[in-house]
Design a protein around this motif. Structure first.
Motif, PDB file in Angstrom:
ATOM      1  N   LEU A 156      17.550 -15.317   4.143  1.00 58.73           N
ATOM      2  CA  LEU A 156      16.107 -15.553   4.230  1.00 58.73           C
ATOM      3  C   LEU A 156      15.378 -14.299   4.703  1.00 58.73           C
ATOM      4  CD1 LEU A 156      15.949 -19.183   5.654  1.00 58.73           C
ATOM      5  CD2 LEU A 156      15.249 -18.409   3.374  1.00 58.73           C
ATOM      6  N   ILE A 157      15.998 -13.568   5.628  1.00 62.81           N
ATOM      7  CA  ILE A 157      15.417 -12.279   6.037  1.00 62.81           C
ATOM      8  C   ILE A 157      15.312 -11.361   4.828  1.00 62.81           C
ATOM      9  CG2 ILE A 157      15.839 -10.167   7.377  1.00 62.81           C
ATOM     10  CD1 ILE A 157      17.098 -11.950   9.532  1.00 62.81           C
ATOM     11  N   ALA A 158      16.396 -11.296   4.034  1.00 66.30           N
ATOM     12  CA  ALA A 158      16.391 -10.455   2.840  1.00 66.30           C
ATOM     13  C   ALA A 158      15.350 -10.945   1.834  1.00 66.30           C
ATOM     14  CB  ALA A 158      17.782 -10.450   2.207  1.00 66.30           C
ATOM     15  N   GLY A 159      15.222 -12.264   1.686  1.00 69.21           N
ATOM     16  CA  GLY A 159      14.240 -12.808   0.761  1.00 69.21           C
ATOM     17  C   GLY A 159      12.816 -12.492   1.178  1.00 69.21           C
ATOM     18  N   ASN A 183     -10.696  -4.572  -1.058  1.00 67.86           N
ATOM     19  CA  ASN A 183     -10.677  -4.658   0.409  1.00 67.86           C
ATOM     20  C   ASN A 183      -9.696  -5.721   0.887  1.00 67.86           C
ATOM     21  OD1 ASN A 183     -12.662  -2.670   0.562  1.00 67.86           O
ATOM     22  ND2 ASN A 183     -14.349  -4.147   0.573  1.00 67.86           N
ATOM     23  N   ARG A 184      -9.699  -6.868   0.217  1.00 66.69           N
ATOM     24  CA  ARG A 184      -8.743  -7.917   0.612  1.00 66.69           C
ATOM     25  C   ARG A 184      -7.310  -7.491   0.306  1.00 66.69           C
ATOM     26  NH1 ARG A 184     -12.250 -11.376  -2.821  1.00 66.69           N
ATOM     27  NH2 ARG A 184     -14.107 -11.838  -1.579  1.00 66.69           N
ATOM     28  N   ALA A 185      -7.115  -6.799  -0.820  1.00 71.93           N
ATOM     29  CA  ALA A 185      -5.775  -6.323  -1.164  1.00 71.93           C
ATOM     30  C   ALA A 185      -5.268  -5.362  -0.099  1.00 71.93           C
ATOM     31  CB  ALA A 185      -5.790  -5.647  -2.530  1.00 71.93           C
ATOM     32  N   ARG A 186      -6.137  -4.519   0.428  1.00 74.56           N
ATOM     33  CA  ARG A 186      -5.725  -3.600   1.495  1.00 74.56           C
ATOM     34  C   ARG A 186      -5.327  -4.366   2.747  1.00 74.56           C
ATOM     35  NH1 ARG A 186     -10.194  -0.199  -0.515  1.00 74.56           N
ATOM     36  NH2 ARG A 186      -9.267   1.646  -1.473  1.00 74.56           N
ATOM     37  N   LEU A 187      -6.065  -5.433   3.055  1.00 80.35           N
ATOM     38  CA  LEU A 187      -5.752  -6.236   4.239  1.00 80.35           C
ATOM     39  C   LEU A 187      -4.392  -6.912   4.087  1.00 80.35           C
ATOM     40  CD1 LEU A 187      -6.438  -7.619   6.919  1.00 80.35           C
ATOM     41  CD2 LEU A 187      -7.663  -9.370   5.609  1.00 80.35           C
ATOM     42  N   TYR A 188      -4.198  -7.641   2.991  1.00 76.53           N
ATOM     43  CA  TYR A 188      -2.924  -8.347   2.793  1.00 76.53           C
ATOM     44  C   TYR A 188      -1.775  -7.370   2.576  1.00 76.53           C
ATOM     45  CZ  TYR A 188      -5.378 -12.816   2.475  1.00 76.53           C
ATOM     46  OH  TYR A 188      -6.130 -13.938   2.754  1.00 76.53           O
ATOM     47  N   GLY A 189      -2.061  -6.260   1.907  1.00 75.51           N
ATOM     48  CA  GLY A 189      -1.029  -5.257   1.721  1.00 75.51           C
ATOM     49  C   GLY A 189      -0.592  -4.633   3.031  1.00 75.51           C
ATOM     50  N   SER A 190      -1.527  -4.450   3.948  1.00 74.18           N
ATOM     51  CA  SER A 190      -1.193  -3.900   5.258  1.00 74.18           C
ATOM     52  C   SER A 190      -0.294  -4.848   6.038  1.00 74.18           C
ATOM     53  CB  SER A 190      -2.479  -3.616   6.053  1.00 74.18           C
ATOM     54  OG  SER A 190      -3.269  -2.638   5.404  1.00 74.18           O
ATOM     55  N   VAL A 191      -0.608  -6.142   5.982  1.00 72.85           N
ATOM     56  CA  VAL A 191       0.235  -7.139   6.654  1.00 72.85           C
ATOM     57  C   VAL A 191       1.636  -7.119   6.037  1.00 72.85           C
ATOM     58  CG1 VAL A 191       0.568  -9.595   7.088  1.00 72.85           C
ATOM     59  CG2 VAL A 191      -1.717  -8.597   7.277  1.00 72.85           C
ATOM     60  N   ALA A 192       1.704  -7.062   4.701  1.00 75.95           N
ATOM     61  CA  ALA A 192       2.996  -7.042   4.023  1.00 75.95           C
ATOM     62  C   ALA A 192       3.777  -5.785   4.375  1.00 75.95           C
ATOM     63  CB  ALA A 192       2.791  -7.124   2.512  1.00 75.95           C
ATOM     64  N   GLY A 193       3.094  -4.641   4.476  1.00 80.02           N
ATOM     65  CA  GLY A 193       3.768  -3.397   4.820  1.00 80.02           C
ATOM     66  C   GLY A 193       4.378  -3.436   6.213  1.00 80.02           C
ATOM     67  N   VAL A 194       3.632  -3.969   7.162  1.00 82.24           N
ATOM     68  CA  VAL A 194       4.150  -4.091   8.531  1.00 82.24           C
ATOM     69  C   VAL A 194       5.351  -5.030   8.550  1.00 82.24           C
ATOM     70  CG1 VAL A 194       3.634  -4.894  10.857  1.00 82.24           C
ATOM     71  CG2 VAL A 194       1.944  -3.536   9.612  1.00 82.24           C
ATOM     72  N   LEU A 195       5.227  -6.165   7.837  1.00 82.61           N
ATOM     73  CA  LEU A 195       6.343  -7.113   7.784  1.00 82.61           C
ATOM     74  C   LEU A 195       7.574  -6.492   7.116  1.00 82.61           C
ATOM     75  CD1 LEU A 195       4.564 -10.456   6.817  1.00 82.61           C
ATOM     76  CD2 LEU A 195       5.667  -9.896   8.993  1.00 82.61           C
ATOM     77  N   ALA A 196       7.359  -5.683   6.082  1.00 79.34           N
ATOM     78  CA  ALA A 196       8.479  -5.029   5.412  1.00 79.34           C
ATOM     79  C   ALA A 196       9.232  -4.116   6.375  1.00 79.34           C
ATOM     80  CB  ALA A 196       7.983  -4.239   4.202  1.00 79.34           C
ATOM     81  N   ILE A 197       8.502  -3.362   7.178  1.00 82.79           N
ATOM     82  CA  ILE A 197       9.130  -2.464   8.151  1.00 82.79           C
ATOM     83  C   ILE A 197       9.921  -3.259   9.187  1.00 82.79           C
ATOM     84  CG2 ILE A 197       8.654  -0.817  10.015  1.00 82.79           C
ATOM     85  CD1 ILE A 197       6.233   0.120   8.356  1.00 82.79           C
ATOM     86  N   VAL A 198       9.303  -4.321   9.700  1.00 85.92           N
ATOM     87  CA  VAL A 198       9.948  -5.137  10.737  1.00 85.92           C
ATOM     88  C   VAL A 198      11.193  -5.831  10.167  1.00 85.92           C
ATOM     89  CG1 VAL A 198       9.683  -7.149  12.231  1.00 85.92           C
ATOM     90  CG2 VAL A 198       7.830  -5.473  12.054  1.00 85.92           C
ATOM     91  N   LEU A 199      11.065  -6.449   8.991  1.00 85.21           N
ATOM     92  CA  LEU A 199      12.185  -7.184   8.403  1.00 85.21           C
ATOM     93  C   LEU A 199      13.314  -6.241   7.992  1.00 85.21           C
ATOM     94  CD1 LEU A 199      10.157  -9.711   6.240  1.00 85.21           C
ATOM     95  CD2 LEU A 199      11.572 -10.275   8.217  1.00 85.21           C
ATOM     96  N   PHE A 200      12.977  -5.040   7.528  1.00 86.83           N
ATOM     97  CA  PHE A 200      14.008  -4.063   7.163  1.00 86.83           C
ATOM     98  C   PHE A 200      14.785  -3.644   8.409  1.00 86.83           C
ATOM     99  CE2 PHE A 200      14.930   0.317   5.147  1.00 86.83           C
ATOM    100  CZ  PHE A 200      16.070  -0.168   4.528  1.00 86.83           C
TER     101      PHE A 200
END
Length: 382
Positions: free
Chosen positions: A173-176, A202-219
């Motif tokens: 699930l972490i990998a997913g 603008n919204r894409a930048r907001l959600y993309g930023s959240v996804a980027g942070v999560l990608a770093i943390v999950l990796f």
């Protein structure tokens, strides 16, 4: 018949080519999946949603070529891997295909009727078609690293002893979720490249930023799990890299932490996880600074790094067995014949450059931002 390349070299080349095809799929169809997963959240009006859909509308079908090529390469170059994975993970594969089938149907039917409920239904189908494959692909990679519950008998027949729900373990699930975060960041970066400036971007930048942070943390969390969790396999017996393909001739044992062995043997491999982290950071900086090239370049580098980390960590394993390590499939024991790999390499050397040139030409011709104004003047848009 003497061939110009020995068996071991061809096996290694095809292992690398398989990685190239998977990375090609992640970099191209990956942002299609990311855009689909973002669609209901970054676009709120019908015009905005049509504009988002058309940022990928002209190229999504061509991008799926990489998915087909990857499956074909596994079938032809690694028949043992194809047989075990596509039969053992059948229900998961069916789930992915069902979700992917929703995409072309949604693209074609969404704007056929003006009803808001009709269009909203297909928008959510596009979300499913983006989110579900991204999640399941990541879960599958997590299970590959954990080892699949299969065994081979003396006649090399495979027996899979798992089930669909067993695929969803904490690490998988972490990998997913990492896969989803990685592709959502990539999709947001693509919208920064293709969407017109305004609320959607603008919204894409907001959600993309959240996804980027999560990608770093999950990796990072996944890396700690690999280092200190019960993951890893190691070849303990003699290794014949030129021998015939027979997994049962290889002696393998489960060895927690063994997925880090290669970094001690080949320190240069550390560049892969570094690319995963640095690329995500660069992608975030690009989104924050409103730099589309920086955002898309960073998300691309991150995807290459994350996928390469898995492949380099596991080498030479392709699909280890969790219930019978002796049945594990590796680069050296699960390939097609020497002659088959050589013929395939010649065909690939001819056609892969043509695909790359054609793809580059298509993107060059279709380059430019998609605008809401174009929806009123261009009848070819979805």
């Amino acid at each position: 018949m003497d061939l110009p390349l020995d068996f071991a070299t061809l096996r290694l080349i095809w292992w690398g080519l398989l990685g190239v095809l998977l990375i090609g799929f992640a970099l191209t169809d990956g942002f299609d999946l990311g855009v689909g997963a973002l669609l209901p959240f970054v676009a709120r009006t019908d015009e905005e949603r049509r504009m988002v859909i058309n940022t990928v509308g002209a190229t999504w079908e061509g991008n799926q070529v990489w998915f087909i090529l990857g499956g074909g390469a596994i079938f032809a170059a690694w028949p043992f891997v194809y047989a075990v994975s596509f039969s053992g993970f059948y229900l998961a594969m069916f789930l992915v295909l069902a979700a992917l089938i929703l995409r072309p149907v949604s693209f074609k039917y969404r704007s056929k009727r003006p009803s808001p409920k009709w269009r909203s239904f297909w928008d959510w189908c596009l979300f499913i078609g983006g989110f579900v494959p991204a999640l399941v692909f990541g879960v599958a990679v997590g299970n590959v690293m954990l080892g699949a519950p299969f065994r081979l008998d003396g006649d090399l027949r495979s027996f899979y002893e798992g089930n669909l729900f067993g695929l969803f373990s904490p690490f998988s699930l972490i990998a997913g979720l990492l896969s989803v975060a990685m592709l959502v960041l990539h999709g947001a970066a693509w919208l920064a490249v293709k969407a017109e400036p305004g609320p959607v971007m603008n919204r894409a930048r907001l959600y993309g930023s959240v996804a980027g942070v999560l990608a770093i943390v999950l990796f990072a969390v996944g890396g700690l799990y690999v280092a200190f969790g019960p993951l890893g396999f190691r070849i303990t017996g003699d290794l014949d890299v030129q021998g015939v393909s027979n997994p049962l001739r290889t002696t393998v044992e489960a060895a927690p932490g063994a997925w880090l062995d290669n970094y001690g043997l080949y320190p240069w491999m550390v560049i892969a996880p570094v690319m995963g982290f640095v690329g995500a950071v660069v992608g975030l900086v690009g989104l924050w600074r409103r730099s589309a090239p920086l955002a898309f370049g960073g998300s691309s580098v991150s995807a290459v790094g994350i996928i390469s980390t898995v492949g380099l960590s596991m080498f030479p394993f392709i699909l280890p067995s969790s219930i019978n390590p002796q049945s594990s499939l590796t680069v050296w024991n699960a390939s097609s014949s020497h002659l088959t790999l050589f013929i395939m390499l010649i065909v690939t050397a001819i056609f892969l450059p043509l695909i790359l040139v054609y793809t580059a030409w298509v993107y060059r011709v279709l380059w430019g931002r998609t605008s809401t104004a174009a929806l009123k003047t261009n009848p070819d848009l979805y």
